[in-house]
Design a protein around this motif. Structure first.
Motif, PDB file in Angstrom:
ATOM      1  N   LYS B 249       9.831  27.387   1.029  1.00 45.31           N
ATOM      2  CA  LYS B 249       9.345  28.706   0.587  1.00 45.31           C
ATOM      3  C   LYS B 249      10.012  29.821   1.403  1.00 45.31           C
ATOM      4  O   LYS B 249      10.441  30.841   0.857  1.00 45.31           O
ATOM      5  N   ALA B 250      10.068  29.613   2.706  1.00 47.28           N
ATOM      6  CA  ALA B 250      10.665  30.641   3.571  1.00 47.28           C
ATOM      7  C   ALA B 250      12.116  30.872   3.177  1.00 47.28           C
ATOM      8  O   ALA B 250      12.589  32.010   3.096  1.00 47.28           O
ATOM      9  N   ARG B 251      12.803  29.797   2.914  1.00 46.23           N
ATOM     10  CA  ARG B 251      14.201  29.883   2.507  1.00 46.23           C
ATOM     11  C   ARG B 251      14.345  30.697   1.219  1.00 46.23           C
ATOM     12  O   ARG B 251      15.286  31.487   1.067  1.00 46.23           O
ATOM     13  N   GLU B 252      13.374  30.502   0.301  1.00 46.08           N
ATOM     14  CA  GLU B 252      13.432  31.234  -0.966  1.00 46.08           C
ATOM     15  C   GLU B 252      13.106  32.718  -0.797  1.00 46.08           C
ATOM     16  O   GLU B 252      13.701  33.571  -1.437  1.00 46.08           O
ATOM     17  N   GLU B 253      12.122  32.993   0.060  1.00 42.92           N
ATOM     18  CA  GLU B 253      11.623  34.372   0.099  1.00 42.92           C
ATOM     19  C   GLU B 253      12.458  35.300   0.979  1.00 42.92           C
ATOM     20  O   GLU B 253      12.392  36.509   0.834  1.00 42.92           O
ATOM     21  N   ILE B 254      13.248  34.734   1.897  1.00 49.25           N
ATOM     22  CA  ILE B 254      14.021  35.613   2.792  1.00 49.25           C
ATOM     23  C   ILE B 254      15.493  35.617   2.366  1.00 49.25           C
ATOM     24  O   ILE B 254      16.089  34.566   2.177  1.00 49.25           O
ATOM     25  N   SER B 255      16.025  36.813   2.202  1.00 48.03           N
ATOM     26  CA  SER B 255      17.460  36.924   1.906  1.00 48.03           C
ATOM     27  C   SER B 255      18.161  37.451   3.147  1.00 48.03           C
ATOM     28  O   SER B 255      18.209  38.652   3.378  1.00 48.03           O
ATOM     29  N   PRO B 256      18.677  36.566   3.950  1.00 51.73           N
ATOM     30  CA  PRO B 256      19.262  37.014   5.214  1.00 51.73           C
ATOM     31  C   PRO B 256      20.547  37.820   5.005  1.00 51.73           C
ATOM     32  O   PRO B 256      21.168  37.753   3.947  1.00 51.73           O
ATOM     33  N   VAL B 257      20.882  38.557   6.052  1.00 50.27           N
ATOM     34  CA  VAL B 257      22.076  39.407   6.027  1.00 50.27           C
ATOM     35  C   VAL B 257      23.061  38.834   7.056  1.00 50.27           C
ATOM     36  O   VAL B 257      22.663  38.455   8.151  1.00 50.27           O
ATOM     37  N   SER B 258      24.329  38.804   6.702  1.00 55.56           N
ATOM     38  CA  SER B 258      25.351  38.313   7.647  1.00 55.56           C
ATOM     39  C   SER B 258      25.472  39.260   8.835  1.00 55.56           C
ATOM     40  O   SER B 258      25.365  40.474   8.682  1.00 55.56           O
ATOM     41  N   ASP B 259      25.710  38.703   9.986  1.00 53.16           N
ATOM     42  CA  ASP B 259      26.076  39.533  11.136  1.00 53.16           C
ATOM     43  C   ASP B 259      27.108  38.754  11.956  1.00 53.16           C
ATOM     44  O   ASP B 259      27.581  37.704  11.506  1.00 53.16           O
ATOM     45  N   LEU B 260      27.454  39.304  13.123  1.00 49.76           N
ATOM     46  CA  LEU B 260      28.516  38.659  13.905  1.00 49.76           C
ATOM     47  C   LEU B 260      28.101  37.286  14.434  1.00 49.76           C
ATOM     48  O   LEU B 260      28.934  36.494  14.841  1.00 49.76           O
ATOM     49  N   GLN B 261      26.797  37.017  14.449  1.00 46.11           N
ATOM     50  CA  GLN B 261      26.345  35.730  14.981  1.00 46.11           C
ATOM     51  C   GLN B 261      26.383  34.636  13.923  1.00 46.11           C
ATOM     52  O   GLN B 261      26.458  33.456  14.249  1.00 46.11           O
ATOM     53  N   GLY B 262      26.232  35.025  12.663  1.00 48.45           N
ATOM     54  CA  GLY B 262      26.217  33.988  11.641  1.00 48.45           C
ATOM     55  C   GLY B 262      26.224  34.594  10.255  1.00 48.45           C
ATOM     56  O   GLY B 262      25.770  35.728  10.052  1.00 48.45           O
ATOM     57  N   SER B 263      26.737  33.820   9.294  1.00 47.85           N
ATOM     58  CA  SER B 263      26.789  34.324   7.924  1.00 47.85           C
ATOM     59  C   SER B 263      25.412  34.202   7.283  1.00 47.85           C
ATOM     60  O   SER B 263      24.551  33.444   7.749  1.00 47.85           O
TER      61      SER B 263
END
Lengths: 764, 288
Positions: B249-263
């Motif tokens: 569920k967490a994976r579905e609900e959060i749309s992460p943003v790329s930064d210098l630490q990780g895509s």
């Protein structure tokens, strides 16, 4: 102290105390009355025509003393190999970060602000960032009219965006492919690595009232700096004095001029001392980081694991200017076969212009990239042949009498003993394999640099000894080793010898501190100078003792007649006699151009360097664990064995190896100068990730001693190989642990995780 | 930097008076671990620097009946080593151990960290999980705000130009309450690629989850709660199955943003892994 006790005994560093206590003077410590501070304006575009530069607004800023643009500086192009680099970019900028103008002001902040006030009109040009694209048809030409550039080194192969190419071939590759049972092909790519020295580049220049230039700089090579300055400033070398400060880390990045010429020109213009100190972000966007490289390897083998043939193509991205690129490509070519017997081969290694900063020397240049590719490729072949990676290597190792790719007859090959030794300390044959843990192995054969070193040994009035040299100790411990060598030759405690690293006025010539050459070549020069001094001392003593000079020996600071030991005179007495009655001040001197076997030039084309006088050998085993859910790699153990030829100072040897391994570990796991187009996105040490102290795994080191005939007491350098090893060893261990072969560095958790996922998807 | 003025404030009143006068032209300097690099890189160019590092009234750790009150000038290292924190809110000591280096922890302050609002900050998700509140003081009065509402965007908070963060107020953990912070970074003590603060309270009789907060840092402009994942757990017994479902569920609900630490793609993978790891550790971990 008996003979032979000094070489091979652990010695505390001669520079340790002054560094630990804080009285060592580094580049940034130099301050002078009336000193101005300089800053350069960097191009914001990777490839752009410079239409107009307007400095009027900046010049009006209070505190600004002068601003130089391309039209105000000598119209010379300089360069270490290809003379392709203008003092300041005039017609066009070839990388983002290239200096277009320099400002001198009363304060650093004012200089910074003035640089921002300079208005430049640009016309953007199509850039190219990828070396493969730069070779393609229709790629933008980065240097129009490159064919007109002069070359500092003979025989360079240049065309289009290629500024150097080394081709080596041997045997009959076509026949080799026919004879091979199996053929393996791989493509590898490696990132740009920043040296990460603690001390930034810092330079202070002034002209004295006679028009003589004096310059203080944190450098690895005072004479190389002087030569480049002479060319740019239009001054004879005897009107330039380069004073090397203490160096807070060099690693190849302080071998050539960076901002020395800016300070000199501004000092000449203003009549004041001018200082320039780079910020981390300037260092990471302007100075000579390690080349990124793309390597294609194709190897044919017999079913039993004998290597038959190899084809290698290496593309070194050298950025906007050649720098040492052509030489780095040559070193890559010389390293790509590894320490393995390869009957047939064809190697092609290119240094290619792109619109990035100028990459150049960094510890183990060319070899680090080639080593990762060669040893990963070897590991893959061993796995697919179902051979133990150790056995596969042993089956193919070169030994004394074999011929190198470049046609040199190999001698004092240290790899076999080193490999046996690392297998033993790592317990390779009995290694335990558990879930998500794996073991990797890697070997290295690299080259050291010879060239010229000179030394001066002075006997003072009280009989004490003073060694004066022009080779900078940039932290690797050379001054300590050289003190030991002189102590050994003169049979005197090493702590009674003073070592002075002089400047270009006061010290005899040395090529510079790089390429594992100082212990090796300056070591020989110190031995020669000591022997020259002894000849003088024995001749003086012969008269005083009435013994033939050839009967005399130097023992415990006494010169005595071997057959008649009561006929003896102390160094103190001899010095006094010599200074005041006969002979004058005893002074031993030497200059040594390292002997080398020439390359077989019918096989080697385009290599700009003189042939190496000796090879270096090392090998490593690592054990890793991999977190399959996150891709995180943990290096559990490192076992590393290095052939030192003959260890002079075990403390220094181990320090060099430990430090080099950590640099290699950073290269393997984290370090990458990241480019977005031509822009560096991580020009700071938060986002550019070097290993922390807590990231240091357990490192076990063994040293073997296969004496090399050209080295002092058989010694060879140990500084570069440690950096070559970890990347392939770790990549091979990851494969052993979780079954994925990663051909691109660094081995970040993200890269490892997605490799695992791709592998899982392929299996389905 | 040459035109910048500098004032060293002696009291909170002096700070708020200055802020009232200079507003957004002024910048508060506490431990300097975020601001000084910005000044050096000329990314921040305030007209006035108000140094609050010697304001004694902002340095304290106090226990009241139901909360721990922490002064904004408390350093990371103090938080890490304080006996009260170790006894009552060990999550914070654990979190601090993973934050930068000892040298930085000795200088950097809790308030400075929060006000800098780095989206990859470790303090925020931990405090969010604990339901902490922030006390903001201006010349005209004080107000209180939950940590959850404090962050507005990348490096932006709800603090007004005339306010100073004075205090962090953290409710003590109830009996059977567990709170943990876990993070993933490439070198172990690095900027987070992901950080997860978790609070879980189970019912004494039924062992079902009564209260849960899953707070995820370094995946977007501000730390956020994985509310759909929380809903999977709330009211249920925490099992391997519910943990796996919550991760999804967490994976579905959060749309992460790329930064210098990780895509973004990598962070997406990590959200599932770390929500699961956090739930596993918090539901089986030691008391508190």
């Amino acid at each position: 102290m008996a003979k032979n006790e000094i070489i091979g005994r652990p010695f505390a560093r001669v520079d340790g105390r002054r560094k630990a206590c804080g009285d060592a003077v580094y580049g940034p410590d130099i301050k002078m009355p009336g000193m101005l501070h300089a800053k350069f304006l960097a191009s914001p575009y990777p490839h752009a025509r410079i239409v107009h530069v307007d400095t009027e607004k900046a010049e009006k800023l209070s505190g600004v003393k002068t601003i130089l643009t391309a039209k105000d500086v000598p119209q010379v192009c300089w360069g270490l190999m290809v003379k392709d680099t203008p003092v300041l970019a005039g017609d066009k900028a070839r990388f983002m970060g290239e200096p277009l103008a320099v400002v001198a002001a009363t304060k650093r902040e004012i200089a910074e602000e003035a640089a921002e006030l300079i208005q430049v009109e640009y016309e953007e040009l199509k850039p190219v960032f990828d070396p493969e694209e730069a070779l393609g048809p229709g790629a933008p030409l980065i240097h129009e009219g490159a064919e007109a550039y002069a070359c500092a080194m003979p025989g360079l192969i240049r065309y289009g965006n290629v500024c150097g190419q080394t081709k080596i071939s041997g045997g009959d590759p076509e026949q080799g492919w026919r004879e091979s049972d199996l053929i393996f092909e791989d493509r590898f790519s490696t990132p740009v690595q920043h040296h990460g020295f603690i001390e930034p580049h810092a330079v202070t220049a002034r002209f004295d009232s006679n028009g003589r230039l004096e310059i203080w700089t944190s450098t690895q090579a005072i004479f190389a700096i002087r030569m480049a300055l002479g060319e740019i400033m239009g001054l004879p070398l005897n009107r330039i004095r380069v004073i090397g400060t203490e160096v807070g880390g060099g690693f190849g990045g302080k071998t050539d001029i960076t901002v020395e010429h800016f300070c000199a020109l501004l000092a000449r213009m203003t009549g004041k001392p001018v200082k320039m100190q780079l910020t981390r972000s300037e260092m990471m966007t302007y100075t000579s980081a390690r080349h990124g490289c793309v390597i294609h390897l194709k190897t044919g083998v017999k079913k039993d694991g004998k290597i038959v043939t190899r084809e290698a193509r290496l593309l070194f991205d050298t950025g906007g200017y050649a720098g040492h690129g052509p030489g780095v490509a040559a070193l890559g070519a010389n390293t790509i076969l590894g320490p393995y017997r390869t009957p047939h081969f064809k190697i092609d290694s290119l240094s290619v212009y792109t619109n990035k900063m100028n990459f150049s020397f960094m510890r183990g240049p060319g070899g680090v990239q080639a080593g990762f590719a060669c040893e990963s490729h070897m590991d893959r072949i061993a796995r697919e042949l179902n051979l133990d990676p150790l056995d596969f290597r042993i089956k193919n190792l070169i030994s004394d009498g074999d011929t190198s790719a470049t046609g040199q007859r190999m001698e004092a090959v240290g790899i076999q003993e080193a490999l046996n030794s690392v297998a033993k300390i790592s317990n390779w044959k009995q290694r335990k394999k558990s879930k998500n843990r794996g073991w990797g192995l890697c070997c290295c054969q690299y080259e050291l640099v010879g060239m010229t070193s000179s030394a001066l040994v002075k006997l003072s009035e009280d009989g004490s000894l003073h060694l004066v040299i022009g080779a900078i100790d940039h932290g690797q411990g050379s001054s300590t080793v050289l003190a030991q060598i002189l102590a050994q030759e003169m049979d005197i405690p090493a702590d009674q010898i003073a070592v002075t690293v002089g400047d270009t006025d006061t010290a005899p010539y040395d090529t510079g501190t790089f390429g594992d050459r100082v212990t090796f070549n300056m070591g020989n020069a110190v031995i020669e100078a000591a022997r020259d001094l002894k000849v003088q001392l024995f001749s003086g003593a012969a008269a005083m003792l009435e013994s033939p000079a050839e009967n005399l020996e130097l023992v415990g600071q006494m010169i005595r007649d071997r057959d008649n030991p009561e006929k003896a005179i102390s160094l103190l007495e001899l010095a006094m006699g010599s200074y005041f009655f006969q002979g004058g001040a005893p002074m031993g001197k030497s200059t040594v151009l390292a002997p080398f076997q020439a390359y077989a030039y019918e096989k080697v084309e385009g290599n700009p360097y003189p042939a190496t006088p000796a090879h270096t050998y090392a090998c490593q085993v690592v054990e890793v664990s991999v977190d399959r859910d996150t891709g995180m790699v943990r290096v559990e153990n490192i076992y590393s064995c290095h052939d030192a030829g003959r260890m002079i100072n075990p403390l220094g040897t181990e320090g060099q190896i430990q430090g080099g391994i950590m640099m290699g570990l950073g290269y393997a796991l984290w370090e990458e100068v990241v480019f977005d187009g031509g822009r560096v996105t991580n020009p700071n040490l938060i986002d550019y990730k070097m290993p922390f102290a807590i990231n240091q795994p357990k490192i076990r080191i063994a040293v073997t001693e296969t004496k090399t005939p050209n080295g002092p007491y058989g010694a060879r350098g140990v500084g570069n190989p440690p950096v070559l090893l970890p990347a392939a060893a770790i990549a091979n261990a990851i494969h052993d642990a979780v079954g994925v072969r990663i051909r691109e560095l660094p081995l970040t958790p993200e890269r490892v995780l997605f490799s695992l996922k791709r592998e899982a998807a392929n299996k389905k | 930097m040459k035109d910048m003025r500098y004032i060293r404030a002696a009291s909170v009143t002096e700070v708020t008076d200055c802020l009232k006068k200079y507003g957004d032209k002024a910048k508060i300097l506490a431990g300097g671990q975020s601001l000084v690099p910005l000044l050096r890189q000329r990314l921040a160019r305030p007209g006035l620097l108000i140094d609050i590092s010697r304001v004694a009234d902002l340095k304290f750790i106090r226990k009241t009946k139901n909360t721990l009150k922490i002064g904004a000038l408390t350093t990371h290292r103090q938080l890490e080593t304080d006996p009260l924190i170790r006894e009552h809110l060990p999550i914070l000591a654990d979190m601090e151990k993973q934050l930068a280096s000892v040298q930085i922890r000795n200088l950097g302050t809790l308030g400075g960290n929060l006000c800098h609002a780095d989206p990859a900050g470790d303090v925020a998700p931990a405090l969010m999980a604990l339901g902490a509140k922030l006390k903001l003081i201006s010349a005209t009065g004080a107000r209180t705000m939950s940590v959850e509402n404090f962050f507005k965007d990348f490096f932006e908070t709800a603090i007004r130009p005339d306010e100073v963060l004075a205090e962090i107020d953290i409710p003590l953990l109830p009996d059977l309450g567990h709170a943990i912070y876990i993070k993933h970074s490439s070198r172990g003590v690095d900027t987070a690629i992901i950080g997860v603060g978790t609070f879980i309270l189970k019912d004494h009789d039924t062992d079902t989850c009564k209260e849960i907060r899953l707070c995820v840092g370094a995946v977007g402009p501000v730390p956020i709660r994985a509310k759909n994942a929380e809903a999977v757990i709330r009211g249920k017994v925490v099992t391997g199955k519910t943990i796996a479902e919550a991760g999804k569920k967490a994976r579905e609900e959060i749309s992460p943003v790329s930064d210098l630490q990780g895509s973004a793609e990598y962070k997406k993978e990590l959200i599932e892994v770390f929500i699961q790891r956090a739930l596993k550790a918090a539901s089986s971990g030691r008391r508190k």
